[in-house]
Design a protein around this motif. Structure first.
Motif, PDB file in Angstrom:
ATOM      1  N   THR A  17      31.298  88.971  57.909  1.00 23.44           N
ATOM      2  CA  THR A  17      30.360  89.931  58.475  1.00 23.44           C
ATOM      3  C   THR A  17      31.086  90.918  59.381  1.00 23.44           C
ATOM      4  OG1 THR A  17      29.867  88.489  60.355  1.00 23.44           O
ATOM      5  CG2 THR A  17      28.482  88.269  58.410  1.00 23.44           C
ATOM      6  N   ARG A  18      30.598  92.145  59.386  1.00 27.02           N
ATOM      7  CA  ARG A  18      31.169  93.193  60.235  1.00 27.02           C
ATOM      8  C   ARG A  18      30.746  93.012  61.689  1.00 27.02           C
ATOM      9  NH1 ARG A  18      33.279  98.105  58.816  1.00 27.02           N
ATOM     10  NH2 ARG A  18      32.568  97.780  56.665  1.00 27.02           N
ATOM     11  N   TYR A  19      29.563  92.432  61.870  1.00 23.79           N
ATOM     12  CA  TYR A  19      29.006  92.276  63.214  1.00 23.79           C
ATOM     13  C   TYR A  19      28.789  90.794  63.527  1.00 23.79           C
ATOM     14  CZ  TYR A  19      27.948  97.106  62.036  1.00 23.79           C
ATOM     15  OH  TYR A  19      28.046  98.412  61.614  1.00 23.79           O
ATOM     16  N   CYS A  29      30.630 102.645  52.017  1.00 20.36           N
ATOM     17  CA  CYS A  29      30.391 101.967  53.300  1.00 20.36           C
ATOM     18  C   CYS A  29      31.528 101.015  53.639  1.00 20.36           C
ATOM     19  CB  CYS A  29      29.064 101.231  53.274  1.00 20.36           C
ATOM     20  SG  CYS A  29      28.958  99.945  52.017  1.00 20.36           S
ATOM     21  N   TRP A  30      32.429 100.786  52.694  1.00 21.93           N
ATOM     22  CA  TRP A  30      33.590  99.937  52.944  1.00 21.93           C
ATOM     23  C   TRP A  30      34.868 100.752  53.138  1.00 21.93           C
ATOM     24  CZ3 TRP A  30      33.349  95.151  49.105  1.00 21.93           C
ATOM     25  CH2 TRP A  30      32.380  94.251  49.595  1.00 21.93           C
ATOM     26  N   LEU A  76      32.312  93.133  55.744  1.00 21.35           N
ATOM     27  CA  LEU A  76      33.641  93.710  55.572  1.00 21.35           C
ATOM     28  C   LEU A  76      34.105  93.481  54.135  1.00 21.35           C
ATOM     29  CD1 LEU A  76      35.171  92.404  58.925  1.00 21.35           C
ATOM     30  CD2 LEU A  76      34.677  94.801  58.377  1.00 21.35           C
ATOM     31  N   PRO A 135      26.771  97.397  54.110  1.00 14.63           N
ATOM     32  CA  PRO A 135      27.529  97.860  55.284  1.00 14.63           C
ATOM     33  C   PRO A 135      27.672  96.809  56.382  1.00 14.63           C
ATOM     34  CG  PRO A 135      25.971  99.540  54.588  1.00 14.63           C
ATOM     35  CD  PRO A 135      25.642  98.297  53.807  1.00 14.63           C
ATOM     36  N   MET A 136      26.850  95.757  56.320  1.00 15.01           N
ATOM     37  CA  MET A 136      26.927  94.700  57.336  1.00 15.01           C
ATOM     38  C   MET A 136      28.133  93.793  57.094  1.00 15.01           C
ATOM     39  SD  MET A 136      23.998  94.882  59.258  1.00 15.01           S
ATOM     40  CE  MET A 136      23.349  93.276  59.707  1.00 15.01           C
ATOM     41  N   LYS A 161      20.297  93.772  63.493  1.00 11.51           N
ATOM     42  CA  LYS A 161      21.339  93.422  64.469  1.00 11.51           C
ATOM     43  C   LYS A 161      20.740  93.070  65.830  1.00 11.51           C
ATOM     44  CE  LYS A 161      23.765  97.216  63.611  1.00 11.51           C
ATOM     45  NZ  LYS A 161      24.847  98.226  63.742  1.00 11.51           N
ATOM     46  N   PRO A 178      33.294 103.441  56.819  1.00 12.51           N
ATOM     47  CA  PRO A 178      33.115 102.013  57.110  1.00 12.51           C
ATOM     48  C   PRO A 178      31.884 101.720  57.977  1.00 12.51           C
ATOM     49  CG  PRO A 178      35.404 102.615  57.350  1.00 12.51           C
ATOM     50  CD  PRO A 178      34.654 103.905  57.166  1.00 12.51           C
ATOM     51  N   GLY A 179      31.056 100.856  57.441  1.00 10.75           N
ATOM     52  CA  GLY A 179      29.860 100.439  58.169  1.00 10.75           C
ATOM     53  C   GLY A 179      28.692 101.398  58.042  1.00 10.75           C
ATOM     54  N   LYS A 180      28.860 102.491  57.303  1.00 12.34           N
ATOM     55  CA  LYS A 180      27.789 103.471  57.152  1.00 12.34           C
ATOM     56  C   LYS A 180      27.590 103.821  55.684  1.00 12.34           C
ATOM     57  CE  LYS A 180      28.427 105.658  61.682  1.00 12.34           C
ATOM     58  NZ  LYS A 180      28.691 106.928  62.397  1.00 12.34           N
TER      59      LYS A 180
END
Length: 549
Positions: A131-133, A60-61, A114, A111-112, A82, A65-67
């Motif tokens: 955080t990714r988001y 997921c990294w 980075l 996945p949330m 989210k 990425p993110g999944k």
């Protein structure tokens, strides 16, 4: 507003903790909807979701990425997180942390984030990942119960863990010890009070933050440590000496005994005998200054014996039927010292201090206690009328009307009931009649008749006059289901009514016979005697009827 409630208990909807979380959300929703805001609540039962354990592959990294590469329900969980404005984490304490299934969900939040390193030395740990988001503006609440007598010092690892990924101090907490009590119907009176405090916390959170006062109430023990630990030990239903399983009725009796409030001991040791008539079994509970003890060999001399089918007493303890109501319907009988029954809540409830705190906990009557009626309000106008007008009709009538006008102010701390209002109105009219037309002797005599008829008329209503003033000591409106209480008060109201009707009769004839001076003694001594009878009868009659005689 979108609220996400994550139920992390393996018991799902049967969770003890979810009862607290639901109450919190209920308060939050009511507050926001009251402000005109639409609120959508989404509940996730982790136990019903397919969420596998993190493999630590870091795909997921680096690869996707993110999944996450695991195909299960976790992507929808992340999306709901989210989208949410408020996230409520609900879970029981398992081995000083969260249950394993919820820990899987937490691990799978990777996945949330980075993969890059960031400093976290000013927060919870020494390092972190950005955080990714954009999760800014979200609000979080942790709600949890545990099996210890107190939550204090048992949640250190929980708060540290959530502090790492939510941010230190970036969440509210409601941690409650004695969590297993929320499944015990017999204790719902106390646990429901606590749930109302949780609801109050939800309302406050919706408007900003949970107040320090509410936090203090949330940290109060449901029951004192010693009492709770006795409850916990008794709930296992295992004999301490043999280790064998005890019968259901003995387990129940032991649990009932743990509710005894030893602070209510009044210098008199009592032995309560529970005779389960359908089972042919009896147990004795010794109640003294040191606490309670269940005796199974019948070696003690009972002071109070309750003879009841087992299921009836269980229904009473669970609140399915009121104890007084069941007694009035003759579903069980009581012999011996009836004062134990009259003060049941005192002996098998909580201390007055605890009840006072809990009574204010919902915030519904914050800062003020509910006003209760007082019979003094009823009597002031009548006594003033009979005394003042007899001494000086002209001045007495003016004094009486003035007192009637001032009674609501004089008794400002008491609630006015219909009998108070009627008395003020009737006495004012009679005092006015004396002032305008005279005939003081005739009108004061009529006052006795009117007062008596007032008592008698109340016997035709759903609530006799005297019951209106003392029902608050017997559960308020619930006293209407207490057949013994109501019957006792109907009899007493009828007796007082007849007394004052007869008082009007003998006052009329004694005055005409020139024996008016004797009325000063007669009309004071007889009501005093009737008062003594009332005090005796109100104790004797319920006990007599409860014995099944």
């Amino acid at each position: 507003m979108k609220v996400l409630l994550i139920n992390g208990s393996p018991k799902g909807k049967n969770s003890n903790t979810i009862k607290l979380a639901n109450k919190f959300v209920e308060g939050l929703v009511e507050e926001r909807q009251g402000a005109g805001e639409d609120v959508v609540v989404d509940v996730l039962d982790v136990s019903s979701l397919n969420i596998g354990a993190c493999r630590g592959c870091f795909c997921c990294w680096k690869s996707t990425p993110g999944k996450c590469v695991i195909r299960d329900d976790m992507p929808s969980v992340l999306q709901k997180q989210k989208d949410a404005d408020v996230i409520v984490w609900s879970f029981p304490l398992y081995y000083f942390n969260v249950p394993g299934s919820l820990k899987n969900l937490i691990d799978r939040q990777l996945p949330m984030s980075l993969p890059f390193m960031s400093d976290d030395s000013n927060s919870t740990g020494s390092g972190s990942h950005p955080t990714r988001y954009d999760m800014g503006g979200k609000r979080y609440v942790l709600v949890s119960t545990c099996g210890f007598y107190s939550a204090s010092k048992n949640y250190d690892s929980v708060t540290e863990m959530f502090g790492h990924f939510l941010g230190k101090g970036n969440f509210e907490t409601i941690f409650c010890g004695q969590g297993e009590l929320f499944r015990v119907k017999e204790l719902s009176g106390r646990t429901d009070q606590y749930l109302e405090v949780v609801k109050k916390a939800g309302r406050e959170f919706a408007g900003g933050t949970i107040s320090g006062e509410t936090h203090a109430q949330l940290e109060e023990l449901l029951y004192p440590r010693e009492q709770f630990e006795k409850m916990a030990d008794a709930s296992w239903g295992v004999d301490r000496e043999t280790g064998g399983k005890e019968s259901e009725d003995l387990i129940f009796t032991r649990q009932m005994a743990t509710l005894y409030n030893k602070n209510a001991w009044d210098g008199k040791d009592r032995v309560l005998e529970m005779n389960y008539t359908d089972l042919g079994k009896s147990y004795q509970i010794l109640l003294n200054r040191d606490g309670s003890k269940v005796v199974t060999d019948g070696s003690l001399e009972p002071t109070t014996t309750i003879s009841t089918p087992f299921d009836v007493w269980v229904s009473i303890s669970q609140g399915k039927i009121g104890g007084a109501e069941a007694l009035g319907k003759k579903l069980y009988t009581v012999n011996g010292d009836f004062s134990l029954m009259m003060n049941w809540n005192k002996f098998f409830g909580q201390s007055e201090e605890s009840r006072t705190k809990q009574g204010d906990s919902s915030g519904q009557n914050s800062g003020a206690r509910e006003k209760k009626p007082s019979m003094t309000t009823l009597l002031i106008p009548w006594i003033t009328f009979w005394v003042a007008v007899s001494i000086n009709p002209g001045v007495g009538s003016v004094i009486t009307m003035s007192v009637c006008a001032l009674v609501p102010l004089l008794m400002w701390s008491c609630k006015l009931v219909i009998w108070d209002v009627l008395s003020i109105a009737l006495v004012s009219v009679m005092a006015g009649a004396v002032k305008l037309w005279g005939h003081a002797e005739l009108v004061t005599n009529a006052g006795y008749l009117v007062f008596g008829l007032l008592w008698l008329f109340s016997c035709l209503t759903k609530e006799p006059l005297c019951a209106s003033y003392i029902k608050h000591n017997y559960g308020g409106e619930a006293a209407h289901k207490n057949l013994l209480f109501m019957k006792t008060n109907y009899i007493l109201a009828f007796a007082w009514g007849i007394l004052y009707v007869l008082t009007a009769v003998w006052t009329f004839f004694l005055n005409r016979a020139g024996m008016g001076k004797s009325l000063v003694v007669v009309n004071n001594v007889i009501p005093l005697a009737m008062g003594a009878f009332t005090a005796w009868f109100s104790k004797w009659y319920p006990a007599h009827m409860a014995s099944g005689k």
